[in-house]
Design a protein around this motif. Structure first.
Motif, PDB file in Angstrom:
ATOM      1  N   ARG A 167      20.078 -12.198  -3.337  1.00 23.75           N
ATOM      2  CA  ARG A 167      19.672 -10.801  -3.165  1.00 23.75           C
ATOM      3  C   ARG A 167      20.844  -9.838  -3.422  1.00 23.75           C
ATOM      4  O   ARG A 167      20.679  -8.789  -4.022  1.00 23.75           O
ATOM      5  CB  ARG A 167      19.141 -10.610  -1.748  1.00 23.75           C
ATOM      6  CG  ARG A 167      18.054  -9.544  -1.670  1.00 23.75           C
ATOM      7  CD  ARG A 167      17.784  -9.098  -0.271  1.00 23.75           C
ATOM      8  NE  ARG A 167      17.241 -10.086   0.611  1.00 23.75           N
ATOM      9  CZ  ARG A 167      15.943 -10.233   0.883  1.00 23.75           C
ATOM     10  NH1 ARG A 167      15.055  -9.487   0.294  1.00 23.75           N
ATOM     11  NH2 ARG A 167      15.541 -11.135   1.755  1.00 23.75           N
ATOM     12  N   GLU A 203      15.486  -4.767  -6.223  1.00 18.34           N
ATOM     13  CA  GLU A 203      16.244  -5.920  -6.723  1.00 18.34           C
ATOM     14  C   GLU A 203      15.902  -6.148  -8.192  1.00 18.34           C
ATOM     15  O   GLU A 203      14.783  -5.859  -8.619  1.00 18.34           O
ATOM     16  CB  GLU A 203      15.851  -7.179  -5.932  1.00 18.34           C
ATOM     17  CG  GLU A 203      16.165  -7.067  -4.461  1.00 18.34           C
ATOM     18  CD  GLU A 203      15.278  -7.920  -3.561  1.00 18.34           C
ATOM     19  OE1 GLU A 203      15.470  -7.836  -2.345  1.00 18.34           O
ATOM     20  OE2 GLU A 203      14.392  -8.639  -4.062  1.00 18.34           O
ATOM     21  N   ARG A 255      10.148 -14.817  -0.316  1.00 10.77           N
ATOM     22  CA  ARG A 255      11.204 -14.665   0.698  1.00 10.77           C
ATOM     23  C   ARG A 255      10.617 -14.308   2.058  1.00 10.77           C
ATOM     24  O   ARG A 255      11.151 -14.704   3.092  1.00 10.77           O
ATOM     25  CB  ARG A 255      12.206 -13.609   0.231  1.00 10.77           C
ATOM     26  CG  ARG A 255      12.979 -14.103  -0.979  1.00 10.77           C
ATOM     27  CD  ARG A 255      13.839 -13.039  -1.611  1.00 10.77           C
ATOM     28  NE  ARG A 255      14.660 -13.618  -2.667  1.00 10.77           N
ATOM     29  CZ  ARG A 255      15.402 -12.919  -3.503  1.00 10.77           C
ATOM     30  NH1 ARG A 255      15.433 -11.589  -3.418  1.00 10.77           N
ATOM     31  NH2 ARG A 255      16.125 -13.513  -4.417  1.00 10.77           N
TER      32      ARG A 255
END
Ligand code: FAD
Length: 619
Positions: A472, A427, A329
């Motif tokens: 996310r 996450e 990312r």
């Protein structure tokens, strides 16, 4: 027989030859058994099967088929029959061969052995000198391009796409540097072990990052929707065999490797690349591109291993291949800052369901289930593949984009385990892996629902990265629901479809870092939850017993494929917005799995070699 002239040689390809499972020597046998000879004899109407010589036949494909529509489970074969060999050994067969008629999809005549395409031959020839046991290569010819004139190419990422791009470019004489943010497989294995035992997540060395890419600690399924028999897939599969994969992957209808086979294969691949002259740098994260007048001139690498404390290093290259996968990312953010053309892409999100493997065996195989014997038996451990379409009934009430969503099983791992694929501790996301024998007592699979840019609207301020933010959001919710420390939120499937928290003790899970009873039915928006609930009920109708008290849902599965696509030109593979940048593989939105990523990398290698005048053929 009239019309049979000239057919005294060549091959007949006989497909759909069925051998009942009870008569077959088993899933690992790829030779010619008597029951298979009987099926061949039936197909060519030859009266005495045992008189057919084994040597005249080669098994091309073998699949296990336990569909309920069949009278009994069977192995289905495709076999090539060498006419000349057959007639040399059994001249009486001519009467039958001469009468054979082609039949679509079942009997096909090939005047001579199908020649391997240029692509397969080329990779074969270049790989031949490599002995994967000794790790020695003897065919490299440095004369293609003098050392000082070799074009310099950076390949970012050592997943399947980056490895195959490096292989082709290295073979064709480019000066290749392969940069990988993670660790070589040996150290990566230790890091993954520490994650499973001590809950230490290394941000650069985990289930997504490191040598071999996301698919290394995986099930290693080698199935693809781009066509098993295409030249590209064949070339990749044969290259895997050169590097130590078992040859039966070339024949098996649903080939898979498993982590234990992937790790040594990758080590051999690495040795070969180094022998070719490819520079491989691990622990080398590419943080930026050097761009002048919309042309990439080089990269900025944060290289903590080779030059501890040295910060970053600038390197110039003639071309940069970007093979970073869909979890990089930070790299996506960097590309956005350079205004690289990218757009959100549809993908799928959902939950991973786990059942006892024995239950799936008995649902799929009935009484034959006893023969599975934890991967050591004659028939393969049972799997399933399901696609359902939900939402049509309520189409009038739904927004256009919500009509008829697909819900499907994804990355089904028989005899496997659920693993953590997060790259950031805040996450939480999961996937599945297995070892080659698929011997664990669990069967897991993601159940996912398609989502598209319409669904990413709340995140539209992130532009092309809206899909990343969508992922996310649910990964963060899952981390909170699990209560931290990588504990996964879980719910019995029976409770999930009834929208209630599982109050009794949860069934055991293969996930090593713990599960916590949670309201997974509240994790996603209703359009995803309801699609999952409806499809689970439909699946249970098709596979009675699927909704079982032992079945446990784990959250969340978000990284099924790339949430965006980086625009590139079809023929050259070059980015439409930055010259000298070649986005490939899953992260760029052009692949979805080990094989398709490898094929994309390989074709990009050829296309780029052409532009660098290293290669003049047609692929
Ligand atoms: P990746 O494999 O993701 O490789 C990208 C590489 O780039 C990584 O090694 C990463 O560390 C590196 N990288 C990223 N950013 C940078 C940077 N800035 N600088 C340097 N290096 C960077 N597919 C199947 O076909 N069969 C399966 O059974 C299967 N099981 C899976 C199980 C799991 C647990 C996971 C996570 C994935 C699985 N997949 C499977 C999917 C498959 O792994 C991917 O589709 C495939 O690996 C994509 O290949 P790639 O080369 O495009 O990217």
């Amino acid at each position: 027989v009239e019309g049979s002239e000239g057919r005294e040689s060549g091959y007949w390809r006989l497909s759909k030859l069925a051998v009942p499972a009870r008569d077959d020597p088993g899933k690992d046998f790829t030779g010619i058994s008597l029951p298979l000879l009987q099926a061949i004899a039936k197909a060519i109407k030859f009266p005495v099967a045992s008189m057919l010589p084994d040597e005249a036949f080669t098994v091309i494909r073998k699949s296990f088929d336990a569909r309920k529509v069949l009278k009994e489970p069977q192995f289905t074969y495709t076999v090539d029959m060498d006419v000349k060999k057959l007639l040399d050994m059994e001249p009486r067969a001519w009467d039958f061969i001469a009468r054979l008629e082609p039949k679509l999809g079942a009997v096909e005549y090939m005047p001579k052995e199908k020649l391997a395409s240029d692509l397969v031959s080329m990779l074969n020839a270049s790989n031949k000198g490599y002995d994967h046991e000794l790790g020695i290569r003897d065919t490299y010819n440095d004369s293609i391009c003098p050392q000082d004139k070799k074009p310099r190419v950076a390949v970012i990422g050592s997943g399947p796409s980056g490895l195959f791009a490096s292989l082709v470019l290295g073979e064709l004489g480019a000066d290749v540097t392969l940069l990988e943010r993670g660790q070589p497989v040996e150290q990566r294995g230790r890091d993954i072990g520490a994650l499973a035992v001590r809950r230490i997540l290394q941000s650069e060395s985990n289930f997504c990052f490191g040598e071999g890419g996301a698919g290394t600690w995986s099930d290693g399924k080698l199935v693809t929707r781009i066509g098993r028999n295409t030249d590209g897939v064949q070339a990749v599969m044969q290259t895997f065999v050169h590097f130590g994969a078992p040859p039966n992957i070339l024949v098996d209808g649903k080939p898979h490797l498993g982590t234990d086979k992937l790790v040594p294969l990758l080590r051999n691949f690495r040795h070969h690349l180094r022998e070719l002259g490819v520079t491989i740098r691990f622990n080398a994260r590419v943080d930026d591109l050097i761009v002048e007048d919309r042309q990439v001139k080089g990269i900025v690498v944060s290289d903590s291993e080779l030059r501890p404390g040295s910060g970053s290093q600038k390197l110039s290259f003639d071309a940069v291949v970007l093979a970073v996968g869909h979890s990089a990312r930070d790299t996506y953010n960097m590309l956005q800052q350079h205004n690289v053309d990218m757009s959100p892409k549809s993908f799928a999100v959902g939950l991973r369901i786990e059942h006892p493997q024995e239950l799936i065996n008995s649902i799929q195989y009935s009484e034959l289930a006893a023969e599975v014997q934890k991967g050591r038996g004659r028939i393969p451990v049972a799997d399933y593949k399901i696609v359902k379409s939900v939402g049509e009934k309520n189409a009038e009430e739904l927004d256009i984009a919500e009509q008829s969503r697909s819900c499907y099983s994804f990355c089904m791992c028989p005899g496997g385990q659920v693993v953590l694929t997060s790259t950031d501790p805040s996450e939480l996301c999961i996937n599945g892996m297995s070892f080659s024998r698929r011997a664990s007592k669990w069967a897991n699979s993601a159940l996912v629902v398609t989502v598209s840019s319409h669904d990413f609207k709340p995140f539209r301020s992130h532009g092309p990265l809206a899909g990343v933010e969508f992922q996310r959001e649910f990964e963060r919710r899952a981390a909170v629901m699990g209560g931290g420390n990588f504990v996964v939120p879980a719910q019995r499937v029976t409770d999930f479809i009834s929208n209630r928290l599982s109050v009794t003790t949860l069934p055991p899970s293969s996930y090593r870092l713990g599960v916590r009873p949670s309201k997974l039915h509240e994790l996603f928006p209703p359009y995803i939850t309801e699609a999952l609930q409806q499809s689970i009920i439909m699946i249970d109708r098709e596979m009675p017993g699927f909704v079982a008290k032992e079945a446990l849902l784990h959250g969340v599965e978000t990284r099924t494929s790339s949430p965006l696509q980086i625009s590139r030109y079809g023929e050259t593979y070059e980015s439409t917005s930055l010259q000298g940048l070649y986005p490939i593989g899953e992260g760029a939105g052009y692949a979805g799995g080990i094989l398709s990523a490898a094929v994309d990398g390989m074709y990009c290698g050829f296309a780029l070699a052409k532009q660098l005048s290293l290669f003049h053929g047609d692929i």
